[in-house]
Each structure stands twice: as structure tokens, then as C-alpha cells.
Design a protein around this motif. Structure first.
Motif, PDB file in Angstrom:
ATOM      1  N   PRO A   1       0.825  -1.221   0.000  1.00 22.47           N
ATOM      2  CA  PRO A   1       0.000   0.000   0.000  1.00 22.47           C
ATOM      3  C   PRO A   1       0.856   1.267   0.000  1.00 22.47           C
ATOM      4  N   LYS A   2       0.350   2.280  -0.663  1.00 27.22           N
ATOM      5  CA  LYS A   2       1.047   3.564  -0.688  1.00 27.22           C
ATOM      6  C   LYS A   2       1.001   4.192   0.698  1.00 27.22           C
ATOM      7  N   ASP A   3       2.052   4.884   1.075  1.00 22.27           N
ATOM      8  CA  ASP A   3       2.066   5.574   2.367  1.00 22.27           C
ATOM      9  C   ASP A   3       1.748   7.051   2.187  1.00 22.27           C
ATOM     10  N   TYR A   4       0.903   7.353   1.185  1.00 19.39           N
ATOM     11  CA  TYR A   4       0.489   8.722   0.911  1.00 19.39           C
ATOM     12  C   TYR A   4      -0.854   8.708   0.192  1.00 19.39           C
ATOM     13  N   VAL A   5      -1.486   9.868   0.147  1.00 17.95           N
ATOM     14  CA  VAL A   5      -2.743  10.053  -0.575  1.00 17.95           C
ATOM     15  C   VAL A   5      -2.445  10.742  -1.904  1.00 17.95           C
ATOM     16  N   THR A   6      -3.083  10.272  -2.957  1.00 17.91           N
ATOM     17  CA  THR A   6      -3.052  11.005  -4.223  1.00 17.91           C
ATOM     18  C   THR A   6      -4.384  11.745  -4.345  1.00 17.91           C
ATOM     19  N   LEU A   7      -4.299  13.050  -4.465  1.00 10.65           N
ATOM     20  CA  LEU A   7      -5.504  13.874  -4.581  1.00 10.65           C
ATOM     21  C   LEU A   7      -5.419  14.695  -5.858  1.00 10.65           C
ATOM     22  N   SER A   8      -6.384  14.488  -6.745  1.00  9.23           N
ATOM     23  CA  SER A   8      -6.428  15.233  -8.004  1.00  9.23           C
ATOM     24  C   SER A   8      -7.863  15.650  -8.270  1.00  9.23           C
ATOM     25  N   GLY A   9      -8.041  16.437  -9.319  1.00  2.00           N
ATOM     26  CA  GLY A   9      -9.399  16.841  -9.640  1.00  2.00           C
ATOM     27  C   GLY A   9      -9.475  18.040 -10.547  1.00  2.00           C
ATOM     28  N   THR A  10     -10.695  18.519 -10.705  1.00  2.29           N
ATOM     29  CA  THR A  10     -10.953  19.676 -11.557  1.00  2.29           C
ATOM     30  C   THR A  10     -11.951  20.595 -10.876  1.00  2.29           C
ATOM     31  N   ILE A  11     -11.619  21.886 -10.860  1.00  2.42           N
ATOM     32  CA  ILE A  11     -12.497  22.894 -10.268  1.00  2.42           C
ATOM     33  C   ILE A  11     -13.029  23.789 -11.377  1.00  2.42           C
ATOM     34  N   THR A  12     -14.334  23.897 -11.467  1.00  4.85           N
ATOM     35  CA  THR A  12     -14.967  24.809 -12.414  1.00  4.85           C
ATOM     36  C   THR A  12     -15.256  26.127 -11.696  1.00  4.85           C
ATOM     37  N   ASN A  13     -14.981  27.241 -12.371  1.00  3.77           N
ATOM     38  CA  ASN A  13     -15.156  28.576 -11.776  1.00  3.77           C
ATOM     39  C   ASN A  13     -14.308  28.740 -10.510  1.00  3.77           C
ATOM     40  N   GLN A  14     -13.032  28.398 -10.634  1.00  8.18           N
ATOM     41  CA  GLN A  14     -12.139  28.415  -9.478  1.00  8.18           C
ATOM     42  C   GLN A  14     -12.028  29.800  -8.855  1.00  8.18           C
ATOM     43  N   ASN A  15     -11.889  29.835  -7.531  1.00  7.88           N
ATOM     44  CA  ASN A  15     -11.771  31.095  -6.792  1.00  7.88           C
ATOM     45  C   ASN A  15     -10.325  31.499  -6.536  1.00  7.88           C
ATOM     46  N   SER A  16      -9.399  30.571  -6.754  1.00  4.24           N
ATOM     47  CA  SER A  16      -8.015  30.835  -6.412  1.00  4.24           C
ATOM     48  C   SER A  16      -7.105  29.972  -7.282  1.00  4.24           C
ATOM     49  N   ASP A  17      -5.812  30.263  -7.234  1.00  3.54           N
ATOM     50  CA  ASP A  17      -4.850  29.443  -7.975  1.00  3.54           C
ATOM     51  C   ASP A  17      -4.288  28.325  -7.114  1.00  3.54           C
ATOM     52  N   SER A  18      -4.919  28.092  -5.952  1.00  8.12           N
ATOM     53  CA  SER A  18      -4.430  27.036  -5.069  1.00  8.12           C
ATOM     54  C   SER A  18      -5.542  26.541  -4.140  1.00  8.12           C
TER      55      SER A  18
END
Length: 337
Positions: A22-39
Motif C-alpha cells: 500500500p502507498k504511504d500517501y494520498v493522491t488527490l487530483s481533480g478539476t475545479i470549475t469557476n475556481q476562486n483561487s490558484d491554489s
């Protein structure tokens, strides 16, 4: 030859084990529509990580975390997310309908989708202000229905860790307890702290300008009280509006009093904020923070809280409109202040 085949078999088994570790980390990805920030910021009380968001709204990063609930903040709004090392999550969201559109797929998605669904359910419950006006028997029935709906949602969500289920069950029980407590406080406000009743009093609170001030000292004028603290974001958000109201009613038959419920160790922070933000009106420091007799008598469990008292020392409103509300001016006009 048999030895070679056996050795290769062992090697393949070892390689397979390595690949399945098992990985010892989380992979988090995705897409934001109408984003409020660059992070995005993923945070808890002990953890914080910034994730960059591309101009097209996509993002991807890895996080090494302790299993638990985290807050994901997009620069304007936030949502809860459950993270555990080994998860591979993909999130989609449209910030124009933030809570309604957040969705997760991938390994471990079930817990975060549950948190998103329960957030919407909580919003529905808290939007029902009329439940606080129900008779006790009707309110109890309402709470049973609310409790059942939350527990049903939890039970019907598959593939959840037992620790997560246990934690969420406790949170549901805590939510019901909180709402029930709020109901009792509301009944107290409606029966004990009603308009025309003599107001609970405070005595000899430290005045920022020197000496002490008591409620009795202000008799003869309306008294608009702001109960706040230096650490309270919503309290500080009201400051500009409070200044405007104070300016508009300067010289009128009303005193504006701000009572800090900061703990004793934050006394200097209180003095510094009053000075730096040039807070006007009468700035007081409560004698025993949240345990002050005045605070407890008014059943103040959350701040900011505003109170209006008439020139005779009687309650006008134990839960008066905020300075940012147009209702405050309407109330003052009705009283001809």
C-alpha cells in the motif's frame, strides 16, 4: 533448470509483493470549475499543505497524512474531506454551487462523498428556523427524525472504515445534543429574557480608557451591547459596520458597549486590538470570560452576540440584529433613538 525456474518464481513473488504494497500517501487530483483561487489548502489542526491549481482548474498532488477529516479550502469556501494514506481520490466541483456539486471518485471516495452529503443534510436542518418554535413534544419528534436521517445515510454508505463510522456516529449524537441545547436556549430567551424584563447586569468591568464600568452607570440611555473576542472572525467582520452605526447615532440617546470575553491571558491582545483598530464606543473586558455571570445569564454560547437594553435597564432584545443587518436601523427607528 528447475532451480532457475524456482528462483524466477521467487523473484516474481517478491516483485508482486512490492507492487501490491500500500502507498504511504494520498493522491488527490481533480478539476475545479469557476475556481476562486490558484491554489487549494488542505488543513487540520496539525497539518497544512498548499496544492497549486492550473488555469484550467485541474490539480494533482500527493499528501502524507494521519487518517482523519480534513478541511479543503479553495480561497473562498471550504468542504470536509476524509484522507487516509493509500487513497487515490479525484474530486470535481463547481464553485458556483459549491456544496451541491462536490463529488469524489477513486479509492476511498465513499467517506468524502458521505461528508459532502451530510453537509447538505446539516444545511437543511439548520435552515429550518421554525423548529425552535415548536412545542417540546413536536421538537423531540423532529429530533428523532433528524437523528434517523443522519444515521440512515451513514448506514447506507458502503466501504467505510469502522473507525470512521464510530467517529461519525459520535458527531451525529453531538449534533443532536447541540440542536437540543439551542432549542432550550431559545425557549429561555422567549420566556425569561423577553422584552420588558429587567436585564441581567454586569458590574465593574475593566474599561479600556481606564477605571471600570457597570451597566448601572449607563442608565438613562439605550445600551447596545456587542459581546465579542479578539480571536472571533465573525466578530471582527462586524467591526466596520458597528463603526458606521456608532457614527450615525453619535450624540443620540444610546451608548455602544463592546464586551470582550477573551480569557485573561489574552488581555494584552485585547488592548492591542482595541488600539490598533481604533475601536470606538465603550470597550470593556468581562470579569471571567465565558463564565462571567452576565454572559451566562444571557445564555451566550456563540459570538458575536448583540443585546439591546432600554434607558430603564429593561431588555429590548436579548438577541438583537447585528450592525451589518438593515433590521438594526429599523429597530432603532421604531424606538425613535
Amino acid at each position: 533448470m528447475k532451480k532457475l525456474i524456482y528462483a524466477l518464481s521467487i523473484a516474481l513473488v517478491v516483485l508482486s509483493c512490492k507492487e501490491e504494497a500500500p502507498k504511504d500517501y494520498v493522491t488527490l487530483s481533480g478539476t475545479i470549475t469557476n475556481q476562486n483561487s490558484d491554489s487549494l489548502i488542505v488543513r487540520s489542526q496539525t497539518y497544512s499543505k498548499k496544492i497549486n491549481v492550473s488555469p484550467d482548474g485541474s490539480f494533482s498532488d500527493t499528501l502524507k497524512v494521519e487518517a482523519g477529516n480534513y478541511n479543503l479550502f479553495d480561497g473562498s469556501e471550504s468542504t470536509s474531506i476524509y484522507l487516509k494514506n493509500g487513497f487515490d481520490l479525484n474530486m470535481t466541483i463547481d464553485t458556483k454551487e459549491f456544496d451541491e456539486t462536490v463529488s469524489y471518485t477513486g479509492t476511498g471516495a465513499e467517506a468524502s462523498n458521505y461528508l459532502a452529503a451530510t453537509a447538505l443534510l446539516q444545511e437543511t436542518v439548520f435552515d429550518d428556523a421554525e423548529m425552535y418554535n415548536l412545542e417540546k413534544s413536536e421538537f423531540d419528534t423532529k429530533m428523532e427524525e433528524v437523528n434517523s436521517s443522519f444515521k440512515k445515510l451513514l448506514k447506507e454508505t458502503k466501504n467505510l472504515d469502522t473507525s470512521f463510522v464510530s467517529q461519525q456516529t459520535k458527531q451525529i449524537d453531538g449534533l443532536i445534543k447541540y440542536i437540543s441545547g439551542s432549542y432550550e436556549d431559545k425557549q429561555y430567551l422567549n420566556t425569561v429574557l423577553v422584552k420588558g424584563k429587567i436585564s441581567p447586569k454586569f458590574a465593574a468591568y475593566e474599561n479600556f480608557k481606564g477605571g471600570t464600568t457597570s451597566l448601572e452607570d449607563l442608565k438613562g440611555k439605550y445600551v447596545y451591547i456587542d459581546v465579542w473576542a479578539t480571536w472571533c472572525g465573525p466578530c471582527k467582520a462586524e467591526i466596520p459596520f458597528l463603526k458606521e452605526v456608532e457614527k450615525a447615532y453619535h450624540g443620540k440617546n444610546i451608548e455602544f458597549v463592546s464586551i470582550s470575553v477573551d480569557k485573561a491571558k489574552a488581555h494584552e491582545a485585547w488592548k492591542q486590538m482595541v488600539e490598533e483598530k481604533e475601536l470606538s464606543g465603550i470597550q470593556l473586558f468581562a470579569d471571567n470570560d465565558w463564565k462571567s455571570e452576565f454572559v451566562q445569564a444571557y445564555k451566550i454560547n456563540g459570538i458575536p452576540r448583540f443585546i439591546l437594553i432600554d434607558p430603564q435597564g429593561n431588555i429590548v432584545s436579548a438577541d438583537a440584529p447585528r450592525p451589518s443587518s438593515i433590521d438594526l436601523k429599523v429597530l432603532f427607528d421604531e424606538l425613535k433613538i
